[in-house]
Scaffold this motif. Structure first.
Motif, mmCIF file in Angstrom:
data_model
loop_
_atom_site.group_PDB
_atom_site.id
_atom_site.type_symbol
_atom_site.label_atom_id
_atom_site.label_comp_id
_atom_site.label_asym_id
_atom_site.label_seq_id
_atom_site.Cartn_x
_atom_site.Cartn_y
_atom_site.Cartn_z
ATOM 1 N N LEU A 30 0.818 -1.211 0.000
ATOM 2 C CA LEU A 30 0.000 0.000 0.000
ATOM 3 C C LEU A 30 0.853 1.263 0.000
ATOM 4 O O LEU A 30 0.505 2.253 -0.665
ATOM 5 N N VAL A 31 1.947 1.245 0.728
ATOM 6 C CA VAL A 31 2.832 2.420 0.750
ATOM 7 C C VAL A 31 3.446 2.642 -0.633
ATOM 8 O O VAL A 31 3.482 3.778 -1.130
ATOM 9 N N TRP A 33 2.212 1.691 -3.514
ATOM 10 C CA TRP A 33 1.150 2.143 -4.409
ATOM 11 C C TRP A 33 0.796 3.611 -4.160
ATOM 12 O O TRP A 33 0.604 4.386 -5.093
ATOM 13 N N ALA A 34 0.741 4.029 -2.889
ATOM 14 C CA ALA A 34 0.419 5.417 -2.562
ATOM 15 C C ALA A 34 1.509 6.363 -3.050
ATOM 16 O O ALA A 34 1.218 7.430 -3.609
ATOM 17 N N SER A 37 1.200 6.386 -7.016
ATOM 18 C CA SER A 37 0.002 7.016 -7.572
ATOM 19 C C SER A 37 -0.189 8.446 -7.079
ATOM 20 O O SER A 37 -0.402 9.352 -7.876
ATOM 21 N N PHE A 38 -0.115 8.664 -5.783
ATOM 22 C CA PHE A 38 -0.339 9.999 -5.245
ATOM 23 C C PHE A 38 0.920 10.846 -5.280
ATOM 24 O O PHE A 38 0.886 12.006 -5.678
ATOM 25 N N SER A 67 0.734 4.351 -12.375
ATOM 26 C CA SER A 67 0.163 3.842 -11.131
ATOM 27 C C SER A 67 -0.641 2.568 -11.376
ATOM 28 O O SER A 67 -0.648 1.670 -10.531
#
Length: 93
Positions: A30-31, A33-34, A37-38, A67
């Motif tokens: 999740l980190v 991916w964040a 993407s962000f 992403s």
């Protein structure tokens, strides 16, 4: 009776280790991916605008396609790593 207590304690420790490893893999994924993407797609886009990829700037590429590709790679990584973890803890299918 004492043998069952020892076995259940070992099982509880094994289960705890399995879930800690599972949650660690999820959090790392999740980190990543964040950040991709962000972070790369939104926050760092101005810094990445000078780098050209496929006719557009790198920040726009991460926001539109990068992403998604990283997310797909993380799905395959998670499946591979969980299969390995399942075998390690003896809970494979």
């Amino acid at each position: 009776m004492a043998d069952q207590t020892t076995t259940s304690a070992q099982t509880a420790e094994s289960d705890k280790g399995y879930w800690q490893a599972n949650v660690r893999i999820i959090l790392v994924s999740l980190v990543i991916w964040a950040v991709v993407s962000f972070g790369f797609g939104i926050l760092l886009r101005p810094m990445l605008s000078g780098i050209s990829v496929g006719g557009t700037d790198l920040g726009f590429w991460f926001a539109q396609q990068g992403s998604i590709l990283v997310f797909l790679a993380l799905i395959f990584f998670y499946a591979w790593r969980m299969n390995k973890l399942d075998k390690e803890f003896g809970v494979e299918e």
